[in-house]
Each structure stands twice: as C-alpha cells, then as structure tokens.
Design an enzyme around this catalytic site. Structure first.
Site: not given
Ligand SMILES: Cc1ncc(COP(=O)(O)O)c(C=O)c1O
Length: 431
Positions: A214, A283, A307
């Site tokens: 990511w 992040d 999530k």
C-alpha cells in the site's frame, strides 16, 4: 503430510471476474498473524463444521455491550451467523476454487458467488448491524430512512457531527485538528495527500517509507505530483520496518509518509517515527482505532473506515489546521481538505448512510471500553494465535497463506474457534 499454500482471492462485490488486485484488497488486519493450511484440511474442516454453524445458539454479539437496550428484543438475524472461524475455513475452500478458476481464466462459478455472498473484507458487530436494521426503515421515529434523507437536512448534519465528536473523543483529537469525511477511499488519499501537502515547501519533494504494497502504491501515485524520496533502499521483501536510524530523510521534504499497518504484507509499525519538525502523514486504514494514538505527533492521519470502524464509502481524514490551504490548483475540489473542512464534510453529497454506520460503530467502541480496551483485546487475541505459531517449531510459517484479520469486532470466542482447529491440524500433520 506437508502443507500446501494457496492465496485467497476475494473480489469486491458486484465484480464478474477476479484480478490479482482483488487479492490485495483483502488482507490481514492489525496484529494479524498468518498461517498455512492445506486444501485437505480446509475441506475436512468445512464439512465437519457446517453442522455447528447451523446450531449456533449464541446471543448475537456475545459479551459485547449493547448500543441500545431495545436491540435485544430485535429478531435474531437469519444470516450472518458465521463466526470468524467458519469464515477462515470456508475462505480456504473459496481460495482453492478461485485459484483454479483464475488459472483456467474462467468466469465466476456459482460456488464462488455463494462465497462472495457470505464473506466480506471486514467484521462488524452484530449489535451494530441490528441497530442499523432496526432504524433502516424509519430513523429515530422520523418515518424516513437515512438512505432517503437529503444531505442538506439538519438530521444528516447531526449524524456527521455525532460521528466526528465520537472520533474526537475516542482518539482525544486536539482542537487544532480538523476531522473530515471524504469519498475516494484510502486510494483517493494516495493522491489527496500530495495534492494538499506538497505545496508546503518549494522543493516539492515528499519522503516515503515504503514497507509494503500500500505504501508502494501511495509513493507511485505521489510521483504524479511531486518528487518522491524513498527514505531507504527498496526492500527485497516486505517483512519488517527498516531501522529508522538508517532512513535518509530529506530536510526539504514537504512531508514524511508511512503506512501504520501494511494490510497485505502484515508489516506493522509498533512506534510512531520521530521525524523532528517534519510533517508526518500516516495511512492507518487497517489498524485505525485498534489502539490509542497521540494525534499531536501527526500532520495528517487518514483511514478508509471499512476495516475497523464502518462500511465502505468513507475515508476519515484528521488534519492539523495550519496545513490547510497549500493545495495545488490541479486538486479535485472533493479532495481539497480546506474546502471540505470549511463545509463540515458537506461540500457535496456525502455518503450519509456510511457515515451513519460509522457513528454506530464508534458508539459501540465507546460503550465497550474505548480504544484502550480494543488495544488490550487485540493483544489477547493476537497472543492466542501467536502462541500457537511460536510453539509450532516452525510448522506454521508467518508469511503468506490465509490472513486472520483480528479487527476490533472479532471476539475472543471467534479466535478460540480459529485456534482449536489450528492446533488439531498441527497435531495431525506434523511428522
Ligand atoms: C493500508 C491500506 N491503505 C489503503 C488501502 C486502499 O483503500 P481503498 O480500497 O479504500 O482505496 C487499503 C485497502 O485495503 C489498505 O489496506
């Protein structure tokens, strides 16, 4: 018998074919150990466990505190009673099916569609789902659903403010930080971050700490708008955070970017990097609100909420207010943090229902002891699995295979259901 490894492919709903990216979208969460399993074991287990899932008489939500006492009288859901254990076992079967189909380049099989219907890349408390179910048709006696409300009504404003206030309370967010809810997901912020922050310094350089897939994608995206300085040489494999003393930070960089938990590669920071006076951007998509965090150390924290704290459609952005206003003129207005914060996340139509769901999840976290309790439970849950792996003499390998995401709403009972077959599998197959 040896173990057989296969990767899981879980596409986003509504797709008719599966790509390698789908596999990346569904990874292990914070503190998520991984383990190998065999096709045979998955088949055996899923066939022996089918009966127990049907006779599950547990109270929805187990030992969780309820959001609203009237929820208890709500009908038990007919679906969604599968535990994390069943999810993991059946995902294995799905993986095998999908892998075969992918290699054969076939379209989806009915069995695959069945799996897609039942398994999702997040876990949400049954109590939250029941509350949402109860209010779906008529929100708080108003006679209309949140799904039908105009975003210009005071009720929607209240829903957004409630979510913001809960987030501020749970993370103890200082007053000089704005909290905004955007669309575009975590990926939207891969562009949003450079577009909003690169103008902070003339050199237009950004430091990126790449510890997994990511952050690698984020750095690539940032290259469209800025010069990117990778603070350490690219890693032969993503398995740990390189020692910060070896990082080559650029003093002219507008910000330093990292990903707190690499969902796919399982690399998680257990510290907040000390970058001096530089603007730190993080992040936190896959471990957001799984532990307390000192927000004042960051310039920006962002997290897609699907999530740990809600459903897809919302990205929470926490930004220090003196970083606003440096946006590049090319920035799409919906990613402009200043515009969005001045408009209370209501510059354009926000994903009202997803923000409403997030508010319910945040309330659930608060009623269940807050972020500190989530952290303690997370430790207990991951220790339960880590113990098995550590005592397996290398039988379980801690990379690849099936990811067991220990998100906040995964209960200790769920983890027990996962650990028992791990032990029996090891007993049966270790030579
Ligand atoms: C750590 C992390 N960052 C970013 C993303 C991308 O988020 P989105 O799919 O909302 O764009 C994900 C998705 O799983 C992720 O795990």
């Amino acid at each position: 018998m040896g173990t057989m490894f296969f990767q899981i492919f879980v596409p986003a709903s509504g797709q008719t074919s599966i790509t390698p990216r789908d596999c990346h979208q569904w990874g292990g969460g914070g503190k998520a150990p991984c383990y190998f399993t065999s096709l045979q074991e998955v088949k055996q287990s899923s066939s022996t466990q089918t009966g127990s899932s049907k006779t599950n008489e547990e109270e929805p939500g187990g030992s969780e505190k309820i959001l609203n006492p009237s929820v208890r009288s709500a009908a038990k859901p007919e679906v969604d009673t599968l535990s994390a254990f069943h999810v993991q076992r059946l995902l294995g079967l799905m993986a095998a099916t999908t892998a075969v189909l992918q290699f054969a380049r076939l379209r989806m099989h009915p069995l695959q569609l069945w799996f897609l219907k039942h398994f999702k890349p997040l876990r949400m408390s049954q109590l939250v789902l029941l509350e949402a179910q109860k209010e779906l048709v008529g929100y708080k006696g108003l006679g209309i659903s949140v799904l039908e409300m105009s975003h210009r009504t005071s009720d929607v404003s209240k829903i957004i403010r409630k979510a913001e206030n809960l987030l501020r309370e749970l993370l103890n967010i200082p007053d000089n930080y704005k909290v905004i809810f955007l669309q575009g997901g975590g990926s939207g912020q891969f562009s949003g971050i450079p577009l909003n922050l690169i103008g902070l310094k003339e050199a237009r350089i950004a430091d990126y700490v790449v510890t997994g897939g990511w952050s690698a994608i984020a750095a690539k995206e940032a290259e469209k708008y800025s010069k990117v300085n990778l603070v350490h040489p690219s890693l032969p494999q993503y398995s740990k955070v390189p020692d910060p003393s070896t990082w080559n930070l650029n003093p002219d960089a507008s910000y330093v970017y990292y990903c707190a938990n690499e969902t796919v590669h399982g690399v998680e920071f257990d510290f907040v990097p000390d970058v001096g006076k530089a603007v730190l951007v993080c992040d936190m998509s896959s471990n957001f609100l799984s532990r307390p965090v000192d927000v004042s150390k960051f310039g920006v924290i962002f997290a897609d909420v699907q999530k740990n704290i809600g459903s897809a459609g919302v990205t929470a952005v926490i930004v220090q207010d003196d970083l606003l206003g440096f946006v590049l003129k090319e920035c799409p207005i919906v990613l402009d943090c200043k515009v969005e914060s001045e408009n209370g996340s209501l510059y354009n139509t926000p994903p009202c229902f997803s923000i409403y769901i997030m508010g319910l999840v945040l309330e659930w976290i608060k009623n269940n002891g807050g972020v500190k309790t989530m952290d303690k439970l997370g430790e207990i849950k991951s220790e339960m699995i880590d113990d098995i792996i550590d005592n397996s003499n290398g039988f379980y390998v801690s990379v690849g295979g099936i990811h067991a995401s220990l998100y906040n709403a995964v209960t200790i009972e769920d983890v027990q259901k996962l650990s028992a077959p791990m032990k029996s599998f090891m007993e049966r197959h270790r030579s």
